[in-house]
Each structure stands twice: as C-alpha cells, then as structure tokens.
Design a protein around this motif. Structure first.
Motif, PDB file in Angstrom:
ATOM      1  N   ASP A  23       0.874  -1.172   0.000  1.00 18.26           N
ATOM      2  CA  ASP A  23       0.000   0.000   0.000  1.00 18.26           C
ATOM      3  C   ASP A  23       0.912   1.223   0.000  1.00 18.26           C
ATOM      4  O   ASP A  23       2.021   1.174   0.527  1.00 18.26           O
ATOM      5  N   TYR A  24       0.414   2.297  -0.559  1.00 17.98           N
ATOM      6  CA  TYR A  24       1.202   3.527  -0.597  1.00 17.98           C
ATOM      7  C   TYR A  24       0.457   4.632   0.135  1.00 17.98           C
ATOM      8  O   TYR A  24      -0.738   4.821  -0.098  1.00 17.98           O
ATOM      9  N   VAL A  25       1.152   5.319   1.023  1.00 18.93           N
ATOM     10  CA  VAL A  25       0.575   6.530   1.605  1.00 18.93           C
ATOM     11  C   VAL A  25       1.439   7.695   1.157  1.00 18.93           C
ATOM     12  O   VAL A  25       2.651   7.550   1.000  1.00 18.93           O
ATOM     13  N   GLU A  26       0.806   8.852   0.945  1.00 21.22           N
ATOM     14  CA  GLU A  26       1.580   9.959   0.393  1.00 21.22           C
ATOM     15  C   GLU A  26       2.136  10.863   1.491  1.00 21.22           C
ATOM     16  O   GLU A  26       1.413  11.293   2.384  1.00 21.22           O
ATOM     17  N   GLY A  27       3.422  11.115   1.427  1.00 18.36           N
ATOM     18  CA  GLY A  27       4.081  12.014   2.367  1.00 18.36           C
ATOM     19  C   GLY A  27       4.334  13.363   1.702  1.00 18.36           C
ATOM     20  O   GLY A  27       4.917  13.419   0.622  1.00 18.36           O
ATOM     21  N   ASP A  28       3.892  14.424   2.353  1.00 19.89           N
ATOM     22  CA  ASP A  28       4.093  15.768   1.797  1.00 19.89           C
ATOM     23  C   ASP A  28       5.536  16.205   2.012  1.00 19.89           C
ATOM     24  O   ASP A  28       6.065  16.110   3.118  1.00 19.89           O
ATOM     25  N   ILE A  29       6.137  16.685   0.956  1.00 28.41           N
ATOM     26  CA  ILE A  29       7.510  17.185   1.070  1.00 28.41           C
ATOM     27  C   ILE A  29       7.769  18.140  -0.094  1.00 28.41           C
ATOM     28  O   ILE A  29       7.229  17.949  -1.184  1.00 28.41           O
ATOM     29  N   GLY A  30       8.547  19.157   0.146  1.00 31.11           N
ATOM     30  CA  GLY A  30       9.000  19.977  -0.973  1.00 31.11           C
ATOM     31  C   GLY A  30       8.554  21.428  -0.939  1.00 31.11           C
ATOM     32  O   GLY A  30       8.046  21.947   0.054  1.00 31.11           O
ATOM     33  N   TRP A  31       8.753  22.043  -2.073  1.00 36.35           N
ATOM     34  CA  TRP A  31       8.614  23.487  -2.211  1.00 36.35           C
ATOM     35  C   TRP A  31       7.209  23.973  -1.868  1.00 36.35           C
ATOM     36  O   TRP A  31       7.033  24.979  -1.182  1.00 36.35           O
ATOM     37  N   GLU A  32       6.226  23.249  -2.385  1.00 39.19           N
ATOM     38  CA  GLU A  32       4.833  23.620  -2.152  1.00 39.19           C
ATOM     39  C   GLU A  32       4.558  23.806  -0.644  1.00 39.19           C
ATOM     40  O   GLU A  32       3.866  24.730  -0.234  1.00 39.19           O
ATOM     41  N   PHE A  33       5.144  22.922   0.170  1.00 39.64           N
ATOM     42  CA  PHE A  33       4.848  22.961   1.606  1.00 39.64           C
ATOM     43  C   PHE A  33       5.672  24.030   2.319  1.00 39.64           C
ATOM     44  O   PHE A  33       5.276  24.541   3.349  1.00 39.64           O
ATOM     45  N   TRP A  34       6.814  24.344   1.741  1.00 40.71           N
ATOM     46  CA  TRP A  34       7.558  25.503   2.232  1.00 40.71           C
ATOM     47  C   TRP A  34       6.723  26.758   2.011  1.00 40.71           C
ATOM     48  O   TRP A  34       6.513  27.551   2.931  1.00 40.71           O
ATOM     49  N   CYS A  35       6.216  26.947   0.795  1.00 43.24           N
ATOM     50  CA  CYS A  35       5.480  28.165   0.460  1.00 43.24           C
ATOM     51  C   CYS A  35       4.192  28.279   1.279  1.00 43.24           C
ATOM     52  O   CYS A  35       3.869  29.338   1.793  1.00 43.24           O
ATOM     53  N   LYS A  36       3.484  27.190   1.400  1.00 40.81           N
ATOM     54  CA  LYS A  36       2.163  27.220   2.063  1.00 40.81           C
ATOM     55  C   LYS A  36       2.242  27.180   3.579  1.00 40.81           C
ATOM     56  O   LYS A  36       1.435  27.771   4.271  1.00 40.81           O
ATOM     57  N   GLU A  37       3.219  26.384   4.097  1.00 39.81           N
ATOM     58  CA  GLU A  37       3.235  26.118   5.540  1.00 39.81           C
ATOM     59  C   GLU A  37       4.510  26.586   6.225  1.00 39.81           C
ATOM     60  O   GLU A  37       4.634  26.480   7.439  1.00 39.81           O
ATOM     61  N   GLY A  38       5.464  27.007   5.396  1.00 40.50           N
ATOM     62  CA  GLY A  38       6.748  27.427   5.972  1.00 40.50           C
ATOM     63  C   GLY A  38       7.606  26.265   6.417  1.00 40.50           C
ATOM     64  O   GLY A  38       8.566  26.431   7.166  1.00 40.50           O
ATOM     65  N   ASN A  39       7.271  25.066   5.963  1.00 38.51           N
ATOM     66  CA  ASN A  39       8.068  23.892   6.309  1.00 38.51           C
ATOM     67  C   ASN A  39       8.020  22.877   5.167  1.00 38.51           C
ATOM     68  O   ASN A  39       6.968  22.293   4.913  1.00 38.51           O
ATOM     69  N   PRO A  40       9.153  22.685   4.487  1.00 35.33           N
ATOM     70  CA  PRO A  40       9.146  21.750   3.356  1.00 35.33           C
ATOM     71  C   PRO A  40       9.115  20.283   3.787  1.00 35.33           C
ATOM     72  O   PRO A  40       8.963  19.398   2.954  1.00 35.33           O
ATOM     73  N   LEU A  41       9.262  20.051   5.074  1.00 33.79           N
ATOM     74  CA  LEU A  41       9.239  18.677   5.587  1.00 33.79           C
ATOM     75  C   LEU A  41       8.324  18.634   6.819  1.00 33.79           C
ATOM     76  O   LEU A  41       8.785  18.620   7.962  1.00 33.79           O
ATOM     77  N   PRO A  42       6.994  18.643   6.597  1.00 32.43           N
ATOM     78  CA  PRO A  42       6.072  18.719   7.723  1.00 32.43           C
ATOM     79  C   PRO A  42       6.199  17.521   8.679  1.00 32.43           C
ATOM     80  O   PRO A  42       6.566  16.425   8.246  1.00 32.43           O
ATOM     81  N   ASP A  43       5.873  17.762   9.940  1.00 27.42           N
ATOM     82  CA  ASP A  43       5.960  16.705  10.957  1.00 27.42           C
ATOM     83  C   ASP A  43       5.148  15.477  10.590  1.00 27.42           C
ATOM     84  O   ASP A  43       5.523  14.353  10.904  1.00 27.42           O
ATOM     85  N   SER A  47      16.970  22.424   3.311  1.00 28.46           N
ATOM     86  CA  SER A  47      16.610  21.315   2.430  1.00 28.46           C
ATOM     87  C   SER A  47      15.932  20.181   3.197  1.00 28.46           C
ATOM     88  O   SER A  47      16.465  19.665   4.180  1.00 28.46           O
ATOM     89  N   PRO A  48      14.744  19.769   2.738  1.00 31.73           N
ATOM     90  CA  PRO A  48      14.052  18.685   3.428  1.00 31.73           C
ATOM     91  C   PRO A  48      14.764  17.337   3.293  1.00 31.73           C
ATOM     92  O   PRO A  48      14.607  16.457   4.137  1.00 31.73           O
ATOM     93  N   ILE A  49      15.578  17.197   2.250  1.00 38.62           N
ATOM     94  CA  ILE A  49      16.326  15.941   2.080  1.00 38.62           C
ATOM     95  C   ILE A  49      17.387  15.829   3.152  1.00 38.62           C
ATOM     96  O   ILE A  49      17.535  14.813   3.815  1.00 38.62           O
ATOM     97  N   VAL A  50      18.114  16.938   3.317  1.00 39.48           N
ATOM     98  CA  VAL A  50      19.121  16.956   4.368  1.00 39.48           C
ATOM     99  C   VAL A  50      18.416  16.776   5.720  1.00 39.48           C
ATOM    100  O   VAL A  50      18.885  16.038   6.591  1.00 39.48           O
ATOM    101  N   GLY A  51      17.252  17.396   5.850  1.00 42.01           N
ATOM    102  CA  GLY A  51      16.461  17.256   7.077  1.00 42.01           C
ATOM    103  C   GLY A  51      16.086  15.805   7.353  1.00 42.01           C
ATOM    104  O   GLY A  51      16.206  15.325   8.490  1.00 42.01           O
ATOM    105  N   LEU A  52      15.646  15.104   6.327  1.00 42.75           N
ATOM    106  CA  LEU A  52      15.288  13.684   6.479  1.00 42.75           C
ATOM    107  C   LEU A  52      16.488  12.861   6.941  1.00 42.75           C
ATOM    108  O   LEU A  52      16.388  12.018   7.830  1.00 42.75           O
ATOM    109  N   ARG A  53      17.621  13.119   6.285  1.00 38.03           N
ATOM    110  CA  ARG A  53      18.841  12.378   6.642  1.00 38.03           C
ATOM    111  C   ARG A  53      19.189  12.583   8.106  1.00 38.03           C
ATOM    112  O   ARG A  53      19.515  11.638   8.819  1.00 38.03           O
TER     113      ARG A  53
END
Ligand code: NAI
Ligand code: MG
Length: 398
Positions: free
Chosen positions: A34-54, A96-102
């Motif tokens: 099964d796949y669940v979608e994780g929000d990440i990236g520019w869109e979430f930076w612009c809208k929420e101020g966090n490209p890697l939401p909790d 960067s959310p990638i660096v954040g994930l790492r």
C-alpha cells in the motif's frame, strides 16, 4: 505476510512523474504494497513554511520505507520571496528537506551504485591501443557518509567571538587568517565522528563481501586533510586487517580519482568517502553510465531499518510542466529496486532490473537523453520515448 506500506514522497517537478511511473512498474512486477503519500517539498515551504512537515516524519517513523522523487530548493532570498504573506514575519529559514530527512532519521549510509547497462548509448567509451574504441564495464558501489562532514551545517559568516577565539588558538589559523577581520571570515566545518566513520566503512566492507567485490577504495585526501580523511583511512586499515583480510583496501585522493575514473573505471569496486567527496565521486561515476537518467541511490539507517530511496537527479523544473513528460524514469526505477533489495524482495528487484536491461539492450525505446537530444517538448515527435513509454516498455518485458 502483512502487506507493506510505503511512504511515497513525490516532491516537486519531475519527481511526481517518475515516482508514479515507477509505482506502476513495481505493481506490474508483483510487489504488493500500500502507498501513503508524504508531503515534502517546495509547495509545503510556500504554504506552511516547512518543506518537511511533521506529519511526513510521522509516516516514515511508522512505515520505515520511503520512496522519494525529487524536490526543488532555492537560495535563501528566493525562498523568502515565495513564502505565503502571512508567514513572512515569522523568521522562517528554508533548509533542504532531504538533508532534514537524513539528519532526523540518522540515514547515515548512502549507497549509490553505478553499473553500466549493455547497449546504453550513453556508456563511457575511451581510446585503446591502435585507435581501438573500448567500452569498459563499470560496476562500482559508492558509499557516501550522509550526515556529517561539510554537510553537517556547522558554519558561520562573521563567526561569533567564542568561535573566533577558539580558531585563534590554532597556530595555522593565526598564521594564515589572523590578520583577516572577523567579519570578513566565512567558516564551514568538516566534522567526522569515529562512530559514523566506522559505520560507513563497515557498510562498505559488508557490501563488498556480500556482492563479491575484490576491493574497497577509500577516496578522500588524507595527505592534506589529515584529521578527518586521515582518521577515515586509518580506521579502514584497522577494519580491513581485523575483519576483511580477503578484500583489498585501496586509497585514492579525490582529485586523482576524478581523473582515473575515466582512465580505468573498470578497476574499481566499492568506494567509500565522506559526505562531500562521496557526492562528487558518485556524480563522476554516474556520468560514465548515462548520467542523471540512470543514477540511483539509497539512504538508510541499518539499526532502525528506516530507508529512503531516490534518484540522484533533482526536480528539473524546466521539464516539469510538459504535457507529455520526457524525462528518463530509469534512475527512479533503479532506486525502487534498491528499496526492494532493502526489504528482501530480491527476486522482484532482479526481475525489474532484467527488464530494464533488456529494454536498453534492444535499443528500440530510448528517452531523449539516451538519444542525445536537447530536452524539449517536441522530442517525442522526433522519436524519443516519453517517461510513460519507457515505463511501459519495462513493464512489457516483465
Ligand atoms: P536536476 O537534476 O533537476 O536537472 C539537471 C538536468 O539534468 C535537467 O535539466 C535535465 O537535463 C537532466 N535530468 C535530470 N533528471 C533527468 C532524468 N530523469 N532524465 C533525463 N534528464 C534528466 O538539477 P538542477 O536543474 O540543478 O536542479 C533543479 C532543482 O532540483 C533545484 O531546485 C535543485 O535544488 C533541486 N535538486 C534536488 C535534488 C533532490 O531532490 N535530491 C537533487 C538535485 C537538485
Ligand atoms: Mg549530487
């Protein structure tokens, strides 16, 4: 066995397309998930101020395995510009959310395999004796320390007094920089820990042993960067001597390695390096096997079992809005195969890799990069396969 849940993180731009096409391939190959979608990236930076939401971190924490497309990053000022107006006063800083994930999941092991496919028109060729043309077979596995070193984020411009004072205790600093005004200094640190260094080295040796590579090459610069590179090489010598005497340990400098990789790439097996040099040497080898359309990667933490699998390319914004997507999905498909290996679905991984190899060897279906075209919306009319057509071709071979 219970069905797995995979956190799919399309991110931005072409990340979305290559991920969707890859999931089609996975499903056609019989991978049940099964796949669940994780929000990440520019869109979430612009809208929420966090490209890697909790909430995305929570999903990965729960399901452990992430498939990730690509994100868009922009410099500080541009990032601030695009922030939603109501967030602009909050003092948010883009990172960067990638660096954040790492960092968040301690995904300190990054593996980037570079293996040439027979018949790939993008394979590296070189001149041999008597003007012959040779196409060396490249098969290297690059282990990049993924959380420390120059990407550790410990840096300053106009360093604070305590930092400056500490630097002034080093005779070389005094000699080389002691005259420079504090506010004219920018300092980025390169910190290696014994623990993380040992982990990346051991991961490299384990891989060499498991897949029958005859050598592990430490690719750093210990003759100049004596403390960090020096520590890594010294530890490698100890580990090899104690636990892997049957595997050869080689030592190359990053600069020389970048020259040698076009002279004798077939000589190398497993390569291990710190964060920055690992990034550089893996891009270098990726160039020999077809470039960004083929370069895949895994980043994982062997202790927690969390792994995120992604192509090394970015979001290629200039192709993002094409009605028919033209980018090569193979890097993403290969990254998904690494995920399959990670979750012990080796048979399905092998099946997909075999199909990709057959499509490439046959040479009938080629994306624009494989045809050496300039990427434009009309490449499909001119005979290049679209992203979807390439995925279809792989699926047909399954
Ligand atoms: P990029 O990798 O997105 O694209 C560079 C060029 O490589 C493209 O213009 C295209 O010609 C080619 N390319 C990339 N992927 C391809 C594919 N699958 N098939 C065929 N050709 C492909 O790098 P760029 O343009 O430097 O950065 C674009 C954005 O991506 C930036 O915002 C950057 O910060 C971000 N980025 C994100 C990464 C990630 O998500 N891990 C990695 C690198 C860049
Ligand atoms: Mg890179």
């Amino acid at each position: 066995m219970a069905k797995r849940t995979i956190v799919k993180m399309p991110g931005d731009g072409i990340g979305k397309v290559v991920l969707d096409e890859t999931i089609r391939v996975l499903e056609a190959a019989g991978f049940e998930a099964d796949y669940v979608e994780g929000d990440i990236g520019w869109e979430f930076w612009c809208k929420e101020g966090n490209p890697l939401p909790d909430r995305t971190l929570k999903l990965i924490e729960e399901h452990k395995i992430g498939l990730f497309g690509a994100i868009t990053s922009k410099p500080k000022d541009a990032a601030f510009e695009e922030l939603a107006p109501e967030l602009k006063e909050k003092g948010l800083v883009y990172s960067s959310p990638i660096v954040g994930l790492r960092q968040h999941f301690g995904l300190d092991i990054c593996l980037r395999p570079c293996r040439s496919y027979k018949g790939n028109p993008l394979n590296f060729i070189r001149r041999g004796p008597n003007d012959t043309i040779q196409e060396p077979e490249v098969d290297v596995a690059i282990f990049r320390q993924n959380t420390e070193g120059l990407y550790g984020g410990v840096e300053w411009s106009n360093p604070p007094d305590q930092v400056y004072d500490a630097l002034m205790t080093h005779p070389k600093f005094v000699k080389n920089f002691g005259e420079t005004p504090q506010e004219e200094l920018s300092v980025s640190t390169r910190i290696f820990t014994k623990k993380a260094t040992e982990r990346i080295l051991r991961a490299a040796f384990v891989h060499a042993k498991q897949y029958g590579y005859k050598s592990v090459t430490v690719c750093e610069k210990p003759n100049v960067i004596r403390e960090t590179s020096g520590m890594m090489y010294k530890m490698a010598q100890q580990i090899q001597k104690a636990d892997y005497p049957e595997i050869e340990l080689w030592n190359t400098n990053i600069d020389a390695q970048m020259m040698w990789l076009t002279k004798n790439p077939e000589n190398y097996g497993v390569i291990v390096a710190g964060n920055m040099f690992g990034d550089i040497v893996s891009d270098g080898f990726a160039g020999l096997i077809g470039g960004l359309g083929f370069a895949c990667s895994a980043q994982f933490n062997p202790d927690s079992g969390v792994g995120v699998f992604e192509p090394t390319h970015g979001s290629a914004p200039k192709y993002a809005d094409y009605e028919t997507s033209i980018v090569n999905p193979i890097a993403m498909i290969e990254s998904a195969c690494m995920m399959l290996d990670f979750v012990d679905e080796n048979e399905i991984a092998a099946k997909i890799r075999k199909s990709v190899a057959e499509v490439i060897a046959e040479g009938k279906v080629k994306t624009y990069d494989m045809m050496k075209m300039t990427g434009r919306a009309d490449v499909v009319e001119k005979g290049a396969a679209s992203t979807q057509q390439m995925a279809d071709a792989v699926i047909a071979k399954l």
